[in-house]
Structures are given as C-alpha cells and as structure tokens.
Design a protein around this motif. Sequence first.
Motif, short mmCIF file in Angstrom:
data_model
loop_
_atom_site.label_atom_id
_atom_site.label_comp_id
_atom_site.label_asym_id
_atom_site.label_seq_id
_atom_site.Cartn_x
_atom_site.Cartn_y
_atom_site.Cartn_z
N GLU A 155 45.28 9.34 40.23
CA GLU A 155 44.84 10.73 40.17
C GLU A 155 43.38 10.85 39.77
O GLU A 155 42.63 11.67 40.33
CB GLU A 155 45.72 11.50 39.17
CG GLU A 155 45.58 13.01 39.25
CD GLU A 155 46.03 13.56 40.61
OE1 GLU A 155 45.38 14.51 41.09
OE2 GLU A 155 47.01 13.04 41.17
N GLU A 156 42.95 10.00 38.83
CA GLU A 156 41.57 10.10 38.34
C GLU A 156 40.56 9.51 39.34
O GLU A 156 39.34 9.63 39.13
CB GLU A 156 41.44 9.39 36.99
CG GLU A 156 41.70 7.89 37.02
CD GLU A 156 43.18 7.54 36.92
OE1 GLU A 156 43.49 6.34 36.76
OE2 GLU A 156 44.01 8.48 36.99
N GLU A 157 41.03 8.88 40.42
CA GLU A 157 40.11 8.25 41.37
C GLU A 157 40.21 8.87 42.77
O GLU A 157 39.68 8.31 43.73
CB GLU A 157 40.41 6.74 41.46
CG GLU A 157 40.19 6.01 40.15
CD GLU A 157 40.54 4.53 40.25
OE1 GLU A 157 40.68 4.02 41.40
OE2 GLU A 157 40.65 3.87 39.20
N LYS A 158 40.85 10.00 42.89
CA LYS A 158 41.02 10.63 44.20
C LYS A 158 39.74 11.29 44.72
O LYS A 158 39.65 11.63 45.90
CB LYS A 158 42.16 11.65 44.16
CG LYS A 158 43.55 11.03 44.00
CD LYS A 158 44.63 12.08 44.13
CE LYS A 158 46.01 11.50 43.89
NZ LYS A 158 46.40 10.50 44.91
N ASP A 159 38.76 11.49 43.83
CA ASP A 159 37.52 12.14 44.28
C ASP A 159 36.79 11.31 45.34
O ASP A 159 36.17 11.86 46.25
CB ASP A 159 36.58 12.38 43.09
CG ASP A 159 37.08 13.50 42.19
OD1 ASP A 159 37.96 14.26 42.65
OD2 ASP A 159 36.60 13.62 41.06
N GLN A 160 36.88 9.97 45.22
CA GLN A 160 36.14 9.11 46.15
C GLN A 160 36.66 9.25 47.58
O GLN A 160 35.86 9.46 48.50
CB GLN A 160 36.22 7.64 45.69
CG GLN A 160 35.33 6.72 46.51
CD GLN A 160 35.22 5.33 45.88
OE1 GLN A 160 35.74 5.07 44.80
NE2 GLN A 160 34.51 4.43 46.56
N PRO A 161 37.97 9.16 47.84
CA PRO A 161 38.43 9.38 49.23
C PRO A 161 38.23 10.82 49.69
O PRO A 161 37.98 11.05 50.88
CB PRO A 161 39.91 9.00 49.19
CG PRO A 161 40.30 9.05 47.75
CD PRO A 161 39.07 8.68 46.99
N HIS A 162 38.31 11.79 48.79
CA HIS A 162 38.02 13.17 49.17
C HIS A 162 36.57 13.30 49.65
O HIS A 162 36.29 14.00 50.65
CB HIS A 162 38.26 14.11 47.98
CG HIS A 162 39.66 14.61 47.87
ND1 HIS A 162 40.22 15.50 48.77
CD2 HIS A 162 40.64 14.34 46.97
CE1 HIS A 162 41.46 15.76 48.43
NE2 HIS A 162 41.75 15.06 47.34
N GLN A 163 35.66 12.62 48.96
CA GLN A 163 34.26 12.67 49.36
C GLN A 163 34.06 11.97 50.70
O GLN A 163 33.27 12.42 51.55
CB GLN A 163 33.39 11.99 48.28
CG GLN A 163 31.89 12.09 48.54
CD GLN A 163 31.40 13.53 48.60
OE1 GLN A 163 31.72 14.34 47.74
NE2 GLN A 163 30.64 13.86 49.64
N ALA A 164 34.78 10.87 50.91
CA ALA A 164 34.68 10.17 52.19
C ALA A 164 35.15 11.06 53.34
O ALA A 164 34.57 11.05 54.43
CB ALA A 164 35.51 8.88 52.14
N MET A 178 33.60 14.62 57.98
CA MET A 178 33.56 15.90 58.67
C MET A 178 32.13 16.40 58.86
O MET A 178 31.86 17.17 59.77
CB MET A 178 34.35 16.95 57.87
CG MET A 178 35.84 16.61 57.78
SD MET A 178 36.58 16.27 59.39
CE MET A 178 36.41 17.86 60.18
N ARG A 179 31.20 15.90 58.04
CA ARG A 179 29.79 16.28 58.22
C ARG A 179 29.07 15.30 59.14
O ARG A 179 27.87 15.41 59.35
CB ARG A 179 29.09 16.30 56.86
CG ARG A 179 29.48 17.50 55.99
CD ARG A 179 28.47 17.66 54.85
NE ARG A 179 28.47 16.51 53.97
CZ ARG A 179 29.20 16.41 52.86
NH1 ARG A 179 30.00 17.42 52.52
NH2 ARG A 179 29.14 15.33 52.10
N GLY A 180 29.82 14.30 59.64
CA GLY A 180 29.20 13.32 60.53
C GLY A 180 28.42 12.26 59.81
O GLY A 180 27.47 11.69 60.35
N GLY A 181 28.81 11.97 58.58
CA GLY A 181 28.07 11.04 57.77
C GLY A 181 28.39 9.57 58.04
O GLY A 181 27.81 8.69 57.41
#
Length: 465
Positions: free
Chosen positions: A447-456, A461-464
């Motif tokens: 739960e505390e590490e889900k930010d990284q895949p969310h950012q990916a 979606m921004r074409g990064g």
Amino acid sequence: GTPFESTASVFEMAAEDEVAAEQPPAQAEVPTEPAVAENVSKGETAPPDPASKTITKQILSTCLTKGLAALCTEKPAEPVRWLAEWLLEHNPNVPQRKDPVNSKPIGAGASSITNSEISAISASRSGQVLGAASTLAQLDLSKGGNSTNSVNGVAEGATFFHQVAAYRVGSVGPCSSKGVATVIGDMIQLSQGNPKCVQWLSVRNEATVYLGGDPYAVRGGGAGSEDALKADCEAEIGERGGRIAVTDAKGRGKWLHVATGDALTPAEVVTGVRAPGGTPVRYHSFPTPPNGILTTETIDETLAILNTLDPQDPIIISTDLGDAAPSAMFGVIACMAVRVRAAGGKLPQDVLPKEPLPIVAKFAPPRELLEDVHEVASIINALGEEIGPQAKLLLDDTMDSAARNRFRNLRTGYLEEVKSGQDKVSRITLVQYLQLLTVAAILISPEEEKDQPHQAFADLMRGGV
C-alpha cells in the motif's frame, strides 16, 4: 380448428355478450305461442333478439372480421394480446390521434415504418439523450454464448458469453433480460459455493435501455445517463399512445408496443434478477471507448471495487462485443485482481516463469514476451527493479490463461499487427499492454509503495515512454 379460429370464436362470443349486456332489461312476458312455451319447458333458450344481432353485425362484425383476418396473417406469439391492441387501434368509434410528424394516424395498423417516417420521427425528438436525429436500435442477439446450464450449452439471449472458470470471471456482449438471468445463474454455479455477491461491470460505450425485455442502444443522440434515456423513452411512449419507433437488429423501422413499466435501465434489469440462493447482484458502469484505452479514473474506480471482493465472488464484464478490446482489458484486470487477492495481496506462487518448464518446453511454442520492445523495457524500469519484473510475470501468465478462454492475447496480437504493417493499430495494442502492466504493478505493490506504479501509468498516458 387452428388456434386462431378458436381465438376468433372466443371474441365473437365476447362481442355478443357485451352488446347483449348493454340492452335494457326486457319486461317479462308470458309466452302465448304454444311452440315457444313448449321449447321453454324443454329447457331451450328463446331466440336471440333481432336488434341485438343487427347491432353486432353492423358495429362489431366489420372491425372484428378485419382484425381476425390480420391476426391470421400475422400469427403473433400472443394472439389474444395482439388482437386486443389491434382492436384498440382500429376502434371506429374513437377518433384516431394524428402523428404530429407526418399527420398520419398513429400506427395505421402496421408494425413497420418506412425509412422516411423513421427519419421524420427522429428529427422531431427533443429528449436529453433521445434527441433530434437520434434512433433507438435493437441490439443483435443472434450470436450465442456458452452456458453450463442451458440446453446444448448455449446461453439464449446472451451473446459472446464465455467464462474463465479458474478465476470465476465471465464476459458477455449484449443480452436480453432472460440472457442476463442465465449469465448470472451460470456464474454463481461456476463459483462452486455460496458467493456473497455477483459484480456486474458494464464497460459499454453507448447508452442502452431495455424495452419489452430486449436491449436498444441510442444512436446519434446526446450525452446523458441511462436513467435519462429511460425517461426520454417513457415520455415518447406516453405521447404516442403506448409505443415507440425503433429499428430492429437489421436496421428496419418498426413500431414497438411497450406497456407501462416495461422500459428499464440495464442497472434495473441486472439488479432485478432473482439470483439462485438470493445472492445480491451489484451493477457498475465504466463507459470505455472501443479501443480499450483506460483513464486513470476508470482504473482507480475498477480496482476499488475489485479489491473489496471475496475471491469466490463471480465477476461479469458486459461489453459491446464479447471479444472486443474493452473485454480483454477488463477481463485480464479482473483475473489478476482475483489471483492477487487470493494470494493475500502478493504475487501468486503459481505463476509460470518466463520460459516453459523443461518437461513441456519442447511441446510449447515460444511465448514471445516482448522483452525486446523498448517501451516495455522502459515501463518495467519505471516500475522498479523488484515490482517491474514481478508485474510482468503476473500479467503474462494471466493473459495466457485468459486467452485460452477467448480473451484476446494482446502480446501476440501486437506482434501480428506489426508483421502485417498495421502501425496505428499495433501502437494502440501496445499501449493497452503497457496499461495492464502498470495495473499488475499496482495490484501487487504494498500500500505504501503504490504511488510509483500510479505515476508510471500517468506518465504513460502523457506519452512519457
């Protein structure tokens, strides 16, 4: 005689009884004719009143004869109801209402409508969803699906229905109300127990309403909810005397007779099913474009639902077509979520390694895992050294098992599209695969590490990548 002949005799007797009932009671008279007295004493009835026969012949006979002739020609499934509606439409003592669009009597006795009439009716519409130039198109239910309960294994009224038995996930295309009940019953049986709930996830991209038990989609209408579409249909049904202009599955116009309360939203149809064992059914709607590309909001809402499920709860994905891209996307997501939840939120222990086990290696074709594709390597690197490879193991293993149950394998689909030179299509398929890869990472991350895949996912979606 035939069922239609027996129906005719019933209506003739009913008509004679109705006319006789309207006559004022005759004064009792003592018969003076010996023959009449003799007949009455034998229990025979007196001859019918000539005036009654005249009224029946002049007023009822012409209309009823025409109606019965039409009934024999049409041969409907419900002859009594059909004839009753026909008589109401053709009652010579009631002025016919005019259609404000083309100044013709509403119905005019025919169930079909010409293309020009459909166009005129569509142009006159002014609802929020069923607006100007919109039509209601009956969805094609001719494509059967698999069923464990139905005769010959075919789910009547449920198109493209298939199941991933290992994960209790099913996918289905357009359904009649009867087909909805069949699918829910099959999925409950598949759970092999007493599930707490059945989750119905609709990812259809067009507003739909049920009329008389069949689904109709609005084409060319305005934006709005399915509740708003139902309200538009009810308003038109009321204005047009209990019916609405639609097109059938082959695009032919027709009048559809709809009783009060027969217009329902998909949510009302699904949650209104009396499921075996009283199992509740919950309905969720995530309108998804045909290309299957998901938004961040859709992913978050879907995972919020799937993360609350019991591993035994069946999941049904309803799409425009059972084998379309949204079906593959949501089907694989649901299967991964079930596996991870059953494994306590971690990578399941039964996932296959990258290469087949030695005992089956010589019989198994190459898995073609896209590891040499730059975008795939970039996403795995963005997901982290540990989570990235694990997420790919989970996705590839789940996708291979789901593909055996007719969910599209996006890896092999991408390679086939590249080989055939379909650059634009292959690019969309690759984005779908990358989205699923980030979802797999979200599922297995603490739960505390889900930010990284969310950012990916956001960067994707921004074409990064």
